[in-house]
Design an enzyme around this catalytic site. Sequence first.
Site, PDB file in Angstrom:
ATOM      1  N   TRP A 180      27.376 -74.031  46.065  1.00 30.68           N
ATOM      2  CA  TRP A 180      26.870 -75.016  47.040  1.00 30.68           C
ATOM      3  C   TRP A 180      26.529 -74.274  48.335  1.00 30.68           C
ATOM      4  CZ3 TRP A 180      30.130 -77.893  50.957  1.00 30.68           C
ATOM      5  CH2 TRP A 180      29.413 -78.941  51.532  1.00 30.68           C
ATOM      6  N   ASP A 261      37.579 -76.573  45.314  1.00 32.06           N
ATOM      7  CA  ASP A 261      36.698 -77.552  45.925  1.00 32.06           C
ATOM      8  C   ASP A 261      36.511 -78.659  44.893  1.00 32.06           C
ATOM      9  OD1 ASP A 261      34.724 -79.052  47.024  1.00 32.06           O
ATOM     10  OD2 ASP A 261      33.308 -77.416  47.361  1.00 32.06           O
ATOM     11  N   LYS A 297      31.273 -88.779  46.391  1.00 33.15           N
ATOM     12  CA  LYS A 297      30.571 -89.109  45.146  1.00 33.15           C
ATOM     13  C   LYS A 297      31.366 -90.115  44.311  1.00 33.15           C
ATOM     14  CE  LYS A 297      28.413 -85.493  46.504  1.00 33.15           C
ATOM     15  NZ  LYS A 297      27.194 -84.868  46.721  1.00 33.15           N
TER      16      LYS A 297
END
Length: 451
Positions: A180, A261, A297
């Site tokens: 990311w 993460d 999300k």
Amino acid sequence: MEGADRRLSTLARHLQTSAAGHENATITCSPTSSSSSSGDHSIFANILPAPEDPILDPRGAVFVTVAYNKDPSPVKLNLGVGAYRTEEGKPLVLNVVRRAEQLLVNDRSRVKEYLPIVGFADFNKLSAKLILGADSSPAIKGNLVTTVQCLSGTGSLRVGAEFLAKHYYQRTIYIPNPTWGNHTKIFNLAGLAVKTYRYYDPLTRGLNIQGLLEDLGSAPSGAILLLHACAHNPTGVDPTLEQWEQIRRLIRSKSLLPFFDSAYQGFASGSLDGDAQSVRMFVGDGGECFIAQSYAKNMGLYGERVGALSIVCRTADVASRVESQLKLVIRPMYSSPPIHGASIVSAILKDRNLYNEWTLELKAMADRIITMRKQLFDALCARGTPGDWSHIIKQIGMFTFTGLSTKQVMFMTKEYHIYLTSDGRISMAGLSSRTVPHLADAIHAAVTTIV
Ligand SMILES: Cc1ncc(COP(=O)(O)O)c(C=O)c1O
């Protein structure tokens, strides 16, 4: 006023002198300049556009969205954005979130006082349980975990990074290649040196487990290691459970420090427990680790900025000292976190009915994405599109790393009005049954036209 003017022109002279020594600097104007356009009187007139400027960062999702918004075509499709969309292409607020918000609004005893520095206590406990496993985690039972509420996944990573830069002897973090885009910036700005380890193999469009193990094997003892808990962004490639076990053994034997993460728990497979398995493996062995959680999300709370940082320690005493130092990191950054998003999450996590409703809605989002993968794969097979496209159904989570080249991506944008990042990453959440044929046509044309 005269004094203020004098200070302004001194500042302008200072800015001019320092900018003159900067190779790439272009001074457009300054407060003392005699030209007459409206920006002339700004003390910031010499500021250069930042690299994040869409024009300077044509690979990124920001650029893609800007270009998409300007395109008048009725068939345009934005597959760059990392947020869930319904079959109709609309953002989704979960029903369970609306219900929880209603409960909060109806509760007249609720006030808007500041939260403590570490956030909402209920939220922190429930978040740790969600990622580590409700009752089974020895770390929770033994009070070995300290959890602080942070500003979504990004803020949790940043607080963890600041803490490590201040209190940990190793200043190097290894992140996967690719990863990311924000990871490098977050860790660099906190003062850590960022290096990469091999992760993705473009030939197999899968995991380069050999390269990964070699790179971790040569990392210095104690180095920090960033791991995506599940649904690796941008590749959609995760290690198998056996590979996770290999990684875990190597990490522990070299005393590396894992920093997970977890931005997609439940969103990848539809199972909250399934998507937490990697983390639980590491916590189960009694070693230390960091975990950054995001509710963007999996609860669709993108803009509420709700997340948590958990640090798993070896003793309860260390965990409590770590928490006391985390407060010192957080206090000068934003003082204390916001109340609303964390209240929604807590309301859902602590009520059996709301929790069950959430798991169903979460599974429906994950399933829709899995269905899109299958439909796109079938559509490419039906067209006889050259190449092996099985990675579309093997990869997991929001994104597919298609393997399309930058030129092929540009072709698809120009000829088919389909917008995606130039590394060929597609957000599967942006697709629908209606738009799959258009995308399949575009991919087919791109790979047969531009080899
Ligand atoms: C891998 C990864 N980590 C962290 C984040 C952080 O997201 P947020 O700060 O919105 O929770 C994202 C968002 O796309 C991500 O993909």
